[in-house]
Scaffold this motif. Structure first.
Motif, PDB file in Angstrom:
ATOM      1  N   CYS A 143       0.842  -1.168   0.034  1.00  0.00           N
ATOM      2  CA  CYS A 143       0.075  -0.046   0.112  1.00  0.00           C
ATOM      3  C   CYS A 143       0.966   1.341  -0.038  1.00  0.00           C
ATOM      4  N   SER A 144       1.927   1.137   0.669  1.00  0.00           N
ATOM      5  CA  SER A 144       2.868   2.372   0.859  1.00  0.00           C
ATOM      6  C   SER A 144       3.513   2.547  -0.504  1.00  0.00           C
ATOM      7  N   ALA A 145       3.948   1.258  -1.245  1.00  0.00           N
ATOM      8  CA  ALA A 145       4.553   1.596  -2.543  1.00  0.00           C
ATOM      9  C   ALA A 145       3.550   2.352  -3.545  1.00  0.00           C
ATOM     10  N   THR A 205       2.075   6.683  -6.745  1.00  0.00           N
ATOM     11  CA  THR A 205       0.884   7.741  -7.141  1.00  0.00           C
ATOM     12  C   THR A 205       1.385   9.167  -6.967  1.00  0.00           C
ATOM     13  N   GLN A 206       1.882   9.429  -6.096  1.00  0.00           N
ATOM     14  CA  GLN A 206       1.917  10.843  -6.019  1.00  0.00           C
ATOM     15  C   GLN A 206       3.507  11.420  -6.592  1.00  0.00           C
ATOM     16  N   ALA A 207       4.372  10.328  -6.528  1.00  0.00           N
ATOM     17  CA  ALA A 207       5.666  10.921  -7.202  1.00  0.00           C
ATOM     18  C   ALA A 207       6.155  10.560  -8.703  1.00  0.00           C
ATOM     19  N   ARG A 208       5.017   9.463  -9.052  1.00  0.00           N
ATOM     20  CA  ARG A 208       5.297   9.024 -10.429  1.00  0.00           C
ATOM     21  C   ARG A 208       4.010   9.123 -11.349  1.00  0.00           C
ATOM     22  N   TRP A 209       3.149   8.515 -10.998  1.00  0.00           N
ATOM     23  CA  TRP A 209       1.922   8.425 -11.927  1.00  0.00           C
ATOM     24  C   TRP A 209       1.254   9.534 -11.975  1.00  0.00           C
ATOM     25  N   LEU A 236      -0.278  16.370 -12.420  1.00  0.00           N
ATOM     26  CA  LEU A 236      -0.645  16.993 -10.901  1.00  0.00           C
ATOM     27  C   LEU A 236       0.839  16.901 -10.252  1.00  0.00           C
ATOM     28  N   GLU A 237       1.653  17.878 -10.070  1.00  0.00           N
ATOM     29  CA  GLU A 237       2.862  17.857  -9.355  1.00  0.00           C
ATOM     30  C   GLU A 237       2.496  17.996  -7.807  1.00  0.00           C
ATOM     31  N   LEU A 238       3.676  17.649  -7.274  1.00  0.00           N
ATOM     32  CA  LEU A 238       3.632  17.543  -5.824  1.00  0.00           C
ATOM     33  C   LEU A 238       3.317  19.124  -5.103  1.00  0.00           C
ATOM     34  N   THR A 288      -4.124   9.966  -3.275  1.00  0.00           N
ATOM     35  CA  THR A 288      -3.051   9.109  -3.061  1.00  0.00           C
ATOM     36  C   THR A 288      -3.708   8.186  -1.830  1.00  0.00           C
ATOM     37  N   VAL A 289      -4.363   8.617  -1.069  1.00  0.00           N
ATOM     38  CA  VAL A 289      -4.929   7.866   0.373  1.00  0.00           C
ATOM     39  C   VAL A 289      -6.113   7.030  -0.021  1.00  0.00           C
TER      40      VAL A 289
END
Length: 430
Positions: A90-92, A97-101, A108-110, A119-120
């Motif tokens: 789940c963490s992976a 999701t938030q850093a790559r996809w 959608l950037e950070l 992400t959640v």
């Protein structure tokens, strides 16, 4: 013929029954107090400092959340050895999701307000689906839970490794990091407000329970005992808030917070952390799981099935579907724990959740959940998780090697089961 007087054990049992005292809970609280005092003495007062209590609290949350789900799993006479690996996958998924996809597919950037909620959701859905699959294999395919979850223990952590190509994924979204504890707190004022609100809720719950018993002519504790219990509950809540408020935010962090708002840090200004958001999540989970266990049909079915599976099935309970629901709930809580754990570490690492299987099962068992099924409490599991983390934190502070720490944890687990057996024999519990 003269009356035969009661022996001391019978008198003590009668007193305890009249006061409705949970001796297992008293024993766990006593053990936690002894552990804390011993480590505080060994560390020269550093163990019970506001800073260490704050860190101990946020470190306990992820295991405690999963331990509440493990109570239901064990109560139904099953086991889940895959919770640590499930947390890792789940963490992976959330890290990718938030850093790559999301940046690659949707642009959608950070920092985007959509990053954290999406992400959640990904983490919770991943955990729930895998948990439901485990439940389907156990309930409908009749594969023993030990085998199914042992396979998950081997599969999901390394699936996460391949998903991230073995890399540590960082940085993570700043809004997402608020769920970890250190970066997200209520502050002093709102912590006091929430502490007072929780105190009022505790007083209302004690008064409401007493009134309900009186209305149905059930025996109640003496009024003095009820008032003492209420006083201890309020003191514990407000004392906990006071300790977390006493842990001051570092000057450097305060300065950055003021600069982010275009302001300058006033000379001599200080502020405490207060209650972390992750602790609020744990409180919410504890309340919801307790309500499920005590007030819902699902909870009654879970404990009835654990008490006697054959009788439960003959009475019309769909025990196979119930198994799917219990494991799906366990998976959901693993996903929620992954949110807290990865946010606290501020990254996804390949070893996240390692040995959490041991800690979660141990927390549930130390908290009084019977491995034979049929009995267990949510508050006991949370207290068990706190005892486990207190041991680990204290041993780390006094310089105990990691292998020896695991030896101690294993010994404590065996000792806790032995104590539980003796308790049931002595007090006639089933």
């Amino acid at each position: 013929m003269a009356e035969i007087s009661q022996n001391p054990v019978q008198k003590r049992r009668g007193l305890i029954e009249s006061l409705d005292i949970d001796m297992r809970l008293v024993g766990m609280i006593g053990a936690l107090v002894l552990i804390s005092l011993a480590f505080n003495l060994a560390t020269g007062g550093a163990y019970l400092s506001p800073r260490n209590i704050f860190n101990l609290t946020i470190q306990t949350v992820s295991v405690a959340i999963m331990a509440t789900g493990m109570v239901f799993v064990i109560v139904t006479r099953n086991i889940d050895l895959s919770v640590g690996a499930l947390l890792a996958i789940c963490s992976a998924m959330m890290a990718m999701t938030q850093a790559r996809w999301l940046p690659g597919m949707l642009g959608l950037e950070l920092g985007s307000p959509l990053i954290a909620p999406l992400t959640v959701v990904v983490g919770l859905v991943t955990g729930t689906l895998i948990g439901a699959m485990n439940g389907w294999l156990v309930g409908y395919q009749l594969i023993p839970a030990f085998i199914v979850t042992l396979g998950g223990f081997l599969i999901w952590r390394f699936a996460g490794w391949y998903l991230t190509s073995g890399q540590t994924i960082a940085p993570l979204d700043q809004t997402f990091l608020l769920f970890g504890g250190a970066e997200g707190t209520l502050g002093e004022t709102w912590s006091w407000i929430l502490g007072l609100a929780l105190s009022l809720v505790a007083l209302w719950a004690i008064w409401s329970a007493r009134r309900s018993k009186l209305a149905h002519d059930f025996p109640v504790k003496p009024l003095g005992a009820e008032l003492a219990l209420a006083g201890m509950a309020v003191a514990a809540i407000l004392g906990f808030v006071a300790i977390l408020n006493a842990y001051a935010i570092p000057k450097g962090k305060l300065r950055r917070l003021f600069e982010a708002q275009g302001m300058e840090l006033p000379e001599g200004y200080s502020a405490g952390h207060g209650l972390p958001y992750s602790v609020l999540i744990l409180i919410l989970v504890a309340v919801v799981m307790t309500v499920i266990a005590r007030r819902t049909r699902l909870g009654r079915y879970i404990f009835a099935t654990g008490g006697n599976p054959d009788a439960a099935e003959l009475s019309g309970i769909n025990t196979r579907l119930l198994t799917v629901k219990v494991f799906a709930l366990m998976g959901f809580l693993c996903g929620l724990s992954a949110v807290v754990a990865s946010a606290r570490l501020q990254s996804h690492a390949n070893d996240i959740g390692t040995l959490d299987e041991l800690r979660v099962i141990a927390a549930a068992v130390i908290g009084g959940t019977a491995l034979a099924g049929g009995s267990g409490t949510i508050y006991g599991a949370i207290l068990g998780a706190l005892i486990m983390q207190s041991l680990a934190s204290g041993m780390g502070m006094v310089g105990v090697d990691s292998p020896l720490q695991n030896i101690v944890v294993g010994a404590v687990l065996v000792f806790a089961v032995w104590i539980d057996i003796q308790y049931r024999k002595r007090w006639g519990k089933t």
